[in-house]
Structures are given as C-alpha cells and as structure tokens.
Design an enzyme around this catalytic site. Structure first.
Site: not given
Ligand code: C5P
Length: 223
Positions: A29-32, A96
C-alpha cells in the site's frame, strides 16, 4: 464567480490509496490519506456538480451530497472509475494507484520458513488508469486531470508526465517524508496541456481543489 459554475456537470474523483493483496492479511500500500480527493469532492458539490467519489481505503466521513463508491485494489478502482466516467464531464485521478501488484495471491497466510531466506515478491504492472482515460475519452470534450507526487525536478518531471499520460491538467506537488501525505495542507503547481502553469501557495487542500475546478471550468467553457 465560482458559485455553482459546475452545475449540470458530472464529475468523477478518485481518492485514497490502493492496496494490493499478498495474502488474506497482507498488502502492498501507500501513505495516501484521501484528503485531497475528498476536498475536491466537497468543493465540487459546493459548486453545483453531481459528484461520484471513488474512495480507496480511506478513513474519512463521506462528503455530503456525493455518491461514494468504496474500492480496495487498483483493479477495483479502475472498474469503478471507468464505469462512472461513461457519462462524466470531468474525471480527476487524485488517488495514489499502485503501479505494481504482487504476481501471485496466496490463499493462505504466507508462512516464514525457519532458517531459510524469504521468498522474493514477484510484481506485475497495473494498467495506467489515467493514461487509459486520457486516450479513450468516453465523452467528447471530457476533461481528464491527474496528480503527480514528485520528490525532485518537480516541474520538469511534471511536464514530461503530463505529455506521457495525455491528460488536460496535471497537479504536481513535491513530496517527502514530512510533506503533503496525510497533512491538512498542500502546495502545488497545476500544469495545463496548453502550456499553462498555475502555482498554488501552501494552504488548505480546499484552496488547491478550487484552483483545479477554476482551470477545469475554463476548459469546459471553451467547448
Ligand atoms: O505515474 P504516476 O503514478 O506518478 O502518476 C500519477 C497519476 O496517475 C495519478 O493521477 C494517479 O491517480 C494516476 N495513476 C493511474 N494508474 C496507475 C498509476 C497512476 O491512474 N496505475
């Protein structure tokens, strides 16, 4: 005046960050946080638009007056955005989206193997939804907007990305560990395919959202 200048328009906004599962309990995943996309949704509702918000893994309250579709993976986000885009005047890809996903999904939780090195994670590329939307345009005159988070050479990389993706507007901002992601504020430049460059000083994500809608309205009105 900004008041109701999106009345009669259907806008589709993606927000948040996709999660690509490895096994039933793990994902890439990512930090968005989704905050910029939600600000776009709130401001579009205020300006009179019909809003479809495709939200990937966000923990924010639904914006009043928007239709919210919740998704998890890039594949699900693609289906939801493409479906909603069929009758949309504007599509804004603020999410994102993972560029890659694990090549294999393990039906059971992946185990660590005592005394042995971990298995590498093989990845495959996800389709570029923004590039697809830009090249297909499900409606004549449909305006497509992308976002790009860059860590260096922000403007040059932004220009190149705008051309590569084929969108009408690209919002570029500089990111780093302590910047932008998850914060309440944003600072960016809105690049136009017409060569325009609109800087937006550091401020609430609503300010950037309103500048994006100003630019979009100008393109729509030229039709
Ligand atoms: O290439 P990059 O990931 O920096 O591009 C960011 C922009 O492209 C964002 O608007 C994002 O929503 C979109 N994107 C996409 N599909 C992907 C990757 C990014 O639509 N697979």
């Amino acid at each position: 005046s900004r008041e109701r200048d999106l009345a009669g328009r259907h806008v589709v906004i993606s927000a948040g960050g996709t999660r690509e599962p490895l096994d039933p309990v793990r994902f890439l995943g990512n930090r968005s946080s989704g905050r910029q996309g939600y600000a776009l949704a709130r401001t579009a509702v205020a300006r009179g638009a019909r809003v479809t918000l495709v939200a990937a893994n966000t923990a924010l309250p639904d914006p009043a007056g928007a239709d919210v579709v919740r998704v998890g993976t890039a594949a699900q986000l693609r289906e939801a955005v493409r479906g909603a885009a069929a009758d949309a005047d504007v599509v804004v890809m603020a999410a994102a989206v993972a560029d890659f996903r694990p090549a294999h999904y393990a039906q059971g939780k992946i185990k660590k193997r005592e005394g042995r090195d971990p298995e590498p994670i093989a990845l495959v590329r996800n389709p570029d939804i923004l590039a697809e939307l830009s090249s297909v345009r499900s409606r004549p005159g449909q305006v497509v907007v992308g976002f790009a988070a860059e860590t260096d050479d922000v403007l040059a990389n932004g220009r190149a990305k705008l051309a590569r993706k084929g969108c009408d507007l690209l919002v570029v901002n500089e990111v780093g560990e302590d910047r932008t992601f998850g914060s309440e504020e944003n600072e960016a430049v809105v690049l136009g395919a017409d060569g325009s460059e609109t800087p937006v000083p550091r401020g609430p994500k609503e300010d950037l959202a309103d500048t994006v809608w100003d630019r979009v309205v100008r393109i729509l009105d030229k039709e």
